[in-house]
Design a protein around this motif. Structure first.
Motif, PDB file in Angstrom:
ATOM      1  N   UNK A 117      92.548   8.183  53.606  1.00 39.20           N
ATOM      2  CA  UNK A 117      92.966   9.253  52.693  1.00 39.20           C
ATOM      3  C   UNK A 117      92.166   9.175  51.396  1.00 39.20           C
ATOM      4  N   UNK A 118      91.968  10.337  50.782  1.00 42.60           N
ATOM      5  CA  UNK A 118      91.194  10.446  49.546  1.00 42.60           C
ATOM      6  C   UNK A 118      91.930  11.376  48.585  1.00 42.60           C
ATOM      7  N   UNK A 119      91.733  11.138  47.295  1.00 39.96           N
ATOM      8  CA  UNK A 119      92.332  12.003  46.269  1.00 39.96           C
ATOM      9  C   UNK A 119      91.353  12.138  45.113  1.00 39.96           C
ATOM     10  N   UNK A 120      91.155  13.369  44.664  1.00 40.98           N
ATOM     11  CA  UNK A 120      90.298  13.661  43.522  1.00 40.98           C
ATOM     12  C   UNK A 120      90.964  14.764  42.691  1.00 40.98           C
ATOM     13  N   UNK A 121      90.448  14.908  41.483  1.00 32.16           N
ATOM     14  CA  UNK A 121      90.875  16.009  40.634  1.00 32.16           C
ATOM     15  C   UNK A 121      91.886  15.606  39.582  1.00 32.16           C
ATOM     16  N   UNK A 122      91.721  16.173  38.401  1.00 29.35           N
ATOM     17  CA  UNK A 122      92.667  15.957  37.323  1.00 29.35           C
ATOM     18  C   UNK A 122      92.519  14.596  36.674  1.00 29.35           C
ATOM     19  N   UNK A 123      92.845  14.484  35.401  1.00 32.28           N
ATOM     20  CA  UNK A 123      92.869  13.173  34.751  1.00 32.28           C
ATOM     21  C   UNK A 123      93.976  12.329  35.372  1.00 32.28           C
ATOM     22  N   UNK A 124      93.751  11.054  35.641  1.00 39.05           N
ATOM     23  CA  UNK A 124      94.739  10.243  36.352  1.00 39.05           C
ATOM     24  C   UNK A 124      96.059  10.078  35.622  1.00 39.05           C
ATOM     25  N   UNK A 125      96.058  10.265  34.309  1.00 46.65           N
ATOM     26  CA  UNK A 125      97.284  10.032  33.530  1.00 46.65           C
ATOM     27  C   UNK A 125      98.013  11.323  33.169  1.00 46.65           C
ATOM     28  N   UNK A 126      97.643  12.461  33.756  1.00 42.80           N
ATOM     29  CA  UNK A 126      98.204  13.745  33.329  1.00 42.80           C
ATOM     30  C   UNK A 126      99.721  13.783  33.454  1.00 42.80           C
ATOM     31  N   UNK A 127     100.256  13.375  34.607  1.00 40.17           N
ATOM     32  CA  UNK A 127     101.704  13.430  34.806  1.00 40.17           C
ATOM     33  C   UNK A 127     102.420  12.467  33.872  1.00 40.17           C
ATOM     34  N   UNK A 128     101.864  11.262  33.685  1.00 37.96           N
ATOM     35  CA  UNK A 128     102.493  10.285  32.797  1.00 37.96           C
ATOM     36  C   UNK A 128     102.500  10.778  31.353  1.00 37.96           C
ATOM     37  N   UNK A 129     101.409  11.401  30.928  1.00 38.78           N
ATOM     38  CA  UNK A 129     101.352  11.923  29.557  1.00 38.78           C
ATOM     39  C   UNK A 129     102.406  12.988  29.335  1.00 38.78           C
ATOM     40  N   UNK A 130     102.564  13.903  30.311  1.00 38.30           N
ATOM     41  CA  UNK A 130     103.583  14.940  30.157  1.00 38.30           C
ATOM     42  C   UNK A 130     104.974  14.320  30.117  1.00 38.30           C
ATOM     43  N   UNK A 131     105.215  13.319  30.949  1.00 34.63           N
ATOM     44  CA  UNK A 131     106.521  12.660  30.961  1.00 34.63           C
ATOM     45  C   UNK A 131     106.849  12.080  29.589  1.00 34.63           C
ATOM     46  N   UNK A 132     105.887  11.396  28.974  1.00 32.99           N
ATOM     47  CA  UNK A 132     106.130  10.786  27.670  1.00 32.99           C
ATOM     48  C   UNK A 132     106.378  11.838  26.594  1.00 32.99           C
ATOM     49  N   UNK A 133     105.540  12.882  26.578  1.00 31.48           N
ATOM     50  CA  UNK A 133     105.698  13.928  25.564  1.00 31.48           C
ATOM     51  C   UNK A 133     106.984  14.706  25.766  1.00 31.48           C
ATOM     52  N   UNK A 134     107.301  15.027  27.023  1.00 32.13           N
ATOM     53  CA  UNK A 134     108.524  15.791  27.294  1.00 32.13           C
ATOM     54  C   UNK A 134     109.769  14.979  26.968  1.00 32.13           C
ATOM     55  N   UNK A 135     109.716  13.683  27.171  1.00 33.35           N
ATOM     56  CA  UNK A 135     110.857  12.827  26.826  1.00 33.35           C
ATOM     57  C   UNK A 135     111.135  12.892  25.327  1.00 33.35           C
TER      58      UNK A 135
END
Length: 263
Positions: A117-135
């Motif tokens: 399996x392979x995964x590409x695209x998007x900054x790797x921390x995008x979801x974590x950054x949104x979680x921190x800011x939304x919190x």
């Protein structure tokens, strides 16, 4: 959001939610306008299979979007956060696999004949950054919808204003140099292989909710279909409507995915 395929090339486009109203274009939102425009332009052009041609395609699309926006709105907005922009991921077939470009946070997943399996695209921390800011934003909003809370909107406008500048991240936008800023990647795949392109609203099944990894997501798409995965996605979000388990800007984000077979 839009997705399309043409002559060995596929893409997904996710317009960024407007932070102003009314829209500056005749569309329902400027996010919808830029996604629709870019999709139409990509659909009308020949599909390249190398990085240089992909960058040229993105540049031409951005140049055309800039002119069309001025024709529709009369001028570019004075405030940078009002400029329409979108996440975009384009994947083109080559003799050994796939060449891709991405801007923003759309995702590419692949599962080849060997089971790798392979995964590409998007900054790797995008979801974590949104979680921190939304919190942090949720604590200030006191239970109010975040995208209706004045302080949150002001913060998002400041963040949006730094995008597509020397001090921020890049998306597909009305500045043709966005083509030069796109992340490029190339992956060799043992055929037959399956590929899934997704906006961040759909890739949340992997990146935010950890309901799947890239391999199991593609296998589930093949076994159950994308529609059933969409139902699973919405069930997770409905069960966490308050965002207490998975802090995020919206209870549910638009979700688009494209499943392809590489023979």
């Amino acid at each position: 959001m839009r997705a399309g395929v043409r002559e060995g090339c596929a893409w997904v486009i996710d317009g960024a939610t407007d932070l102003h109203e009314p829209p500056l274009t005749p569309a329902a939102s400027d996010a919808a306008w830029i996604a629709q425009f870019a999709n139409a332009r990509l659909s009308a052009q020949a599909a390249p299979g190398d990085e240089a041609s992909l960058r040229a395609l993105v540049r031409r699309t951005s140049e055309a979007a800039a002119q069309a926006f001025v024709d529709a709105a009369g001028a570019f907005p004075a405030d940078g956060w009002q400029w329409p922009l979108a996440s975009m991921l384009i994947a083109a077939e080559n003799e050994n696999g796939i060449t891709g470009l991405d801007l923003g946070d759309c995702r590419f997943y692949a599962l080849d004949e060997s089971g790798e399996a392979f995964a590409f695209g998007g900054p790797p921390s995008a979801a974590d950054n949104e979680t921190q800011l939304a919190t942090r934003a949720a604590a200030s909003a006191g239970g109010a919808p975040l995208l209706r809370h004045a302080d949150t909107i002001a913060m998002l406008r400041r963040m949006r204003g730094t995008q597509n500048t020397a001090n921020g991240s890049w998306t597909f936008c009305l500045l043709p140099e966005c083509a030069d800023q796109a992340r490029a990647w190339r992956v060799s795949l043992k055929r037959p292989a399956h590929i899934l392109l997704a906006t961040d609203g759909f890739s949340a099944l992997v990146d935010r909710y950890a309901a799947h990894d890239p391999a199991s997501l593609i296998r589930a798409a093949l076994d159950q279909g994308l529609q059933e995965l969409g139902r699973s996605l919405r069930a997770i979000e409905t069960g966490d409507a308050s965002g207490s388990q998975h802090p995020r800007w919206k209870r549910s984000d638009d979700a688009t995915a494209l499943l392809l077979r590489l023979t």
